[in-house]
Design a protein around this motif. Structure first.
Motif, PDB file in Angstrom:
ATOM      1  N   MET A   1       0.825  -1.189   0.000  1.00 54.36           N
ATOM      2  CA  MET A   1       0.000   0.000   0.000  1.00 54.36           C
ATOM      3  C   MET A   1       0.871   1.255   0.000  1.00 54.36           C
ATOM      4  N   LYS A   5       0.836   4.297  -2.703  1.00 59.49           N
ATOM      5  CA  LYS A   5       0.549   5.676  -2.303  1.00 59.49           C
ATOM      6  C   LYS A   5       1.647   6.646  -2.716  1.00 59.49           C
ATOM      7  N   ILE A  40     -11.821   2.578  -6.259  1.00 58.41           N
ATOM      8  CA  ILE A  40     -12.165   3.345  -5.056  1.00 58.41           C
ATOM      9  C   ILE A  40     -11.315   4.611  -5.008  1.00 58.41           C
ATOM     10  N   LYS A  43      -7.756   5.215  -2.882  1.00 62.55           N
ATOM     11  CA  LYS A  43      -7.053   3.949  -2.596  1.00 62.55           C
ATOM     12  C   LYS A  43      -5.930   3.689  -3.601  1.00 62.55           C
ATOM     13  N   HIS A  44      -5.788   4.559  -4.588  1.00 66.03           N
ATOM     14  CA  HIS A  44      -4.772   4.386  -5.633  1.00 66.03           C
ATOM     15  C   HIS A  44      -4.905   3.053  -6.357  1.00 66.03           C
ATOM     16  N   GLU A  45      -6.146   2.597  -6.543  1.00 62.80           N
ATOM     17  CA  GLU A  45      -6.366   1.362  -7.288  1.00 62.80           C
ATOM     18  C   GLU A  45      -6.129   1.598  -8.777  1.00 62.80           C
ATOM     19  N   TRP A  92     -18.392   2.585   2.645  1.00 61.60           N
ATOM     20  CA  TRP A  92     -16.941   2.401   2.608  1.00 61.60           C
ATOM     21  C   TRP A  92     -16.296   3.151   1.449  1.00 61.60           C
ATOM     22  N   TYR A 127      -7.649  -6.840   0.513  1.00 67.92           N
ATOM     23  CA  TYR A 127      -7.756  -5.846   1.582  1.00 67.92           C
ATOM     24  C   TYR A 127      -8.068  -6.463   2.942  1.00 67.92           C
TER      25      TYR A 127
END
Length: 193
Positions: A1, A5, A40, A43-45, A92, A127
């Motif tokens: 993660m 980020k 999302i 969330k840097h998806e 969420w 997650y």
């Protein structure tokens, strides 16, 4: 993660575009129902919308499916997603269908899976809530399970248990990693049954 980020917004977009481009090297000829997530915010998806937009434009035979979360049971419903499907953000921060036609899991041919990391054996790290673990365990054995990752697979350090469902492939900005699918057991054709 943390690695994700650290990526700047321009990098995230460029990498998402490369991943989407590589995704279309997969054979989609027999795919009729494709389950995909909505990215999302924050969330840097990987931006899966690059994939869904191209599917809509060039693969008219493919019906897109979006998950709808049950936040109590940590399970997913699978809703047909077209231009008229009303979308809303849940508690969420996940964009999902408000309503729509539910598609039986058995119809889904390919699942695009969000993940934090995967390893060279196809094990994935999500997650931690188990939404996709529960869902994938109910899919047809021949349904393709494809992860998307900004980073190449790790060596075998992803913890996994015998009930975990492995990825068939992972698409990165560099290439598509295909993982060997275990042989399916032969059906028991006992004539005495």
């Amino acid at each position: 993660m943390k690695k994700r980020k650290e990526l700047q917004s321009e990098q995230l977009e460029a990498l998402s575009e490369k991943i989407a481009s590589n995704f279309f090297s997969l054979d989609l000829g027999n795919v009729r129902y494709l389950h995909i997530y909505y990215p999302i915010p924050g969330k840097h998806e990987i931006d899966s919308l690059f994939i869904s937009e191209r599917i809509r434009l060039h693969y008219k035979q493919i019906q897109l499916i979006l998950p709808k979360s049950d936040l109590v049971s940590c399970t997913l419903k699978h809703i047909r997603w077209d231009d008229s499907t009303p979308l809303s953000m849940n508690a969420w921060g996940i964009t999902e269908p408000l309503s729509g036609e539910e598609v039986p899991v058995g119809k889904i041919d390919l699942i695009v899976i969000p993940l934090l990391a995967c390893d060279v054996d196809g094990n994935r790290l999500g997650y931690g809530k188990g939404f996709y673990d529960r869902f994938l365990s109910t899919c047809r054995p021949d349904a393709l399970k494809v992860g998307l990752s900004y980073f190449e697979p790790l060596s075998t350090i992803i913890p996994h248990e015998s009930h975990d469902v492995r990825l068939d492939a992972c698409v990165t900005p560099e290439k598509v990693w295909n993982f060997t699918r275990p042989a399916q057991p032969e059906p028991d054709n006992d004539p005495n049954e």
